[in-house]
Design an enzyme around this catalytic site. Structure first.
Site, PDB file in Angstrom:
ATOM      1  N   ILE A   1      60.863 -45.003  71.355  1.00 18.46           N
ATOM      2  CA  ILE A   1      61.659 -45.694  72.380  1.00 18.46           C
ATOM      3  C   ILE A   1      60.821 -45.864  73.651  1.00 18.46           C
ATOM      4  O   ILE A   1      60.867 -46.902  74.322  1.00 18.46           O
ATOM      5  CB  ILE A   1      62.967 -44.915  72.656  1.00 18.46           C
ATOM      6  CG1 ILE A   1      63.734 -44.710  71.350  1.00 18.46           C
ATOM      7  CG2 ILE A   1      63.842 -45.675  73.662  1.00 18.46           C
ATOM      8  CD1 ILE A   1      64.902 -43.735  71.436  1.00 18.46           C
TER       9      ILE A   1
ATOM     10  N   TYR B   1      69.123 -29.127  69.099  1.00 24.71           N
ATOM     11  CA  TYR B   1      68.617 -30.379  69.691  1.00 24.71           C
ATOM     12  C   TYR B   1      69.591 -30.907  70.743  1.00 24.71           C
ATOM     13  O   TYR B   1      69.218 -31.172  71.882  1.00 24.71           O
ATOM     14  CB  TYR B   1      68.385 -31.428  68.591  1.00 24.71           C
ATOM     15  CG  TYR B   1      68.137 -32.804  69.141  1.00 24.71           C
ATOM     16  CD1 TYR B   1      67.004 -33.077  69.890  1.00 24.71           C
ATOM     17  CD2 TYR B   1      69.061 -33.843  68.944  1.00 24.71           C
ATOM     18  CE1 TYR B   1      66.782 -34.338  70.433  1.00 24.71           C
ATOM     19  CE2 TYR B   1      68.845 -35.102  69.463  1.00 24.71           C
ATOM     20  CZ  TYR B   1      67.703 -35.344  70.214  1.00 24.71           C
ATOM     21  OH  TYR B   1      67.509 -36.583  70.749  1.00 24.71           O
TER      22      TYR B   1
ATOM     23  N   PHE C   1      72.913 -43.741  71.058  1.00 21.87           N
ATOM     24  CA  PHE C   1      73.456 -43.588  69.709  1.00 21.87           C
ATOM     25  C   PHE C   1      72.268 -43.783  68.744  1.00 21.87           C
ATOM     26  O   PHE C   1      71.204 -43.256  69.025  1.00 21.87           O
ATOM     27  CB  PHE C   1      74.694 -44.491  69.538  1.00 21.87           C
ATOM     28  CG  PHE C   1      75.905 -43.816  70.186  1.00 21.87           C
ATOM     29  CD1 PHE C   1      75.955 -43.618  71.564  1.00 21.87           C
ATOM     30  CD2 PHE C   1      76.929 -43.290  69.420  1.00 21.87           C
ATOM     31  CE1 PHE C   1      77.020 -42.910  72.157  1.00 21.87           C
ATOM     32  CE2 PHE C   1      77.992 -42.595  69.998  1.00 21.87           C
ATOM     33  CZ  PHE C   1      78.034 -42.410  71.362  1.00 21.87           C
TER      34      PHE C   1
END
Ligand code: UDP
Length: 338
Positions: free
Chosen positions: A17, A147, A175
């Protein structure tokens, strides 16, 4: 208020990302410095001229001080983190060290240099099992694995820093990040790859024998899990908008980043067959422990707070961009891989 033109430090900017966000910021003409230890990131994922890559970790305060001294960053986007849920269960301290404790080193240096804008990669895993669907930001945050907890603790730390020294933050709760750059130049290269869409496509090119569907007896229309797949370029856009929001003096925010559209595992496989014209080899297996039936965002607050909404709402966009990357010249891999 932050200077719109000051350089931005992007930690983990060579990751999945992160690299898509860095590419967008560079295209927008922003000055970006990437700090990445290249444990999971790839040097070749930084494709824009003028983006400086510094190899190092966010826990290295002398390095951070030298970077802040040199660049006078106006904001930090913090991606650097481990993100394998199963590994976090087996080795929680690795996650609390890297995802939580090391962020404090970074925040201490930001406080020293009076850098007060922080965009944070958070996750829908901070919600755990949702109380209701679609999931809004007011859903209780009760993560069910280390996590999720490692990320939620950072959200708390950011709120305390805001009280104490005026840090403004945007916690972006992703998401299911998916897809690759629409131009096919950068993409997703995880080792190991555990995510559904790349694994379905790996099964199509024969890199794995088949895709195993984890569970067919969920309480969903076709029995397979439903998730909200959000295109990585939409995530990148949200980070740019979060930077602008904070630079304009906007309040701290926590936003869901999803499409609001739920897609089942079987629907992903069907979309892959439609996009590629090929038949996916499938095996139906048992449930994967810890998978909720359905996770779908209510993304409307991100629209109100940041003026952001997902442009890619059809999961075939996610699948086709991933297919371009996986079936393209790099075959879904950066060549800097050992
Ligand atoms: N999944 C699957 N087979 C795989 C990988 C994933 O059936 O090989 C399912 C998984 O159980 C979940 C959905 O696909 O319901 C998305 O999983 P992924 O690991 O991509 O993301 P997560 O939702 O765990 O963040």
């Amino acid at each position: 208020m932050t200077d719109f033109h000051a350089p931005i430090l992007v930690t983990g900017g060579a990751g999945y990302i992160g690299s898509h966000t860095v590419h967008l910021l560079a295209q927008q003409g922003r000055k970006v410095v990437v700090l990445d230890n290249l444990v999971y990131g790839h040097e070749q994922a930084i494709i824009d001229d003028g983006v400086e890559l510094v190899i190092g970790g966010v826990g290295d305060q002398p390095l951070l001080r030298s970077l802040f001294d040199k660049h006078a960053f106006g904001a930090v986007i913090h991606f650097a983190a481990y993100a394998f849920v199963g590994e976090s269960v087996a080795d929680p301290l690795k996650y609390y060290r890297n995802n939580t404790a090391e962020v404090m080193s970074l925040l201490e240096v930001m406080q020293e240099f009076e850098c007060k804008s922080f965009v944070f990669s958070s996750t829908c895993a901070t919600y755990g099992l949702p109380m209701s669907l679609p999931i809004t930001e007011s859903n209780p945050q009760q993560p069910i694995n280390p996590y999720g907890r490692s990320k939620l603790m950072v959200e708390w730390i950011l709120k305390d820093c805001e009280q104490a020294w005026g840090l403004n933050s945007a916690c972006l709760r992703y998401f299911n990040a998916s897809g690759c750059s629409m131009d096919g130049r950068i993409g997703e290269d995880h080792d190991p790859e555990t995510h559904l869409i790349p694994r379905v496509l790996m099964a199509l090119i024969g890199e794995i024998a088949e895709i195993e569907v984890f569970g067919t007896d969920y309480d969903t229309p076709d029995g397979t899990c439903i998730r909200d797949y959000i295109h990585v370029e939409d995530l990148a856009d949200a980070h740019a908008k979060a930077l602008d929001h904070l630079a304009a003096g906007g309040d701290s925010v926590c936003c869901n980043l999803g499409t609001g559209v739920g897609v089942s595992v079987k629907q992903i496989i069907q979309a892959a067959e439609e996009v590629t014209g090929k038949c996916v080899p499938v095996r139906f297996g048992p449930r994967r422990p810890g998978d909720p039936d359905c996770l779908v965002a209510d993304p409307s607050y991100a629209g109100q707070a940041l003026g952001w909404e997902a442009k890619h709402r059809d999961v075939r966009d996610m699948v086709s961009s991933s297919w371009k990357w996986i079936s393209g010249p790099r075959a879904g891999r950066y060549s800097d891989q050992a």
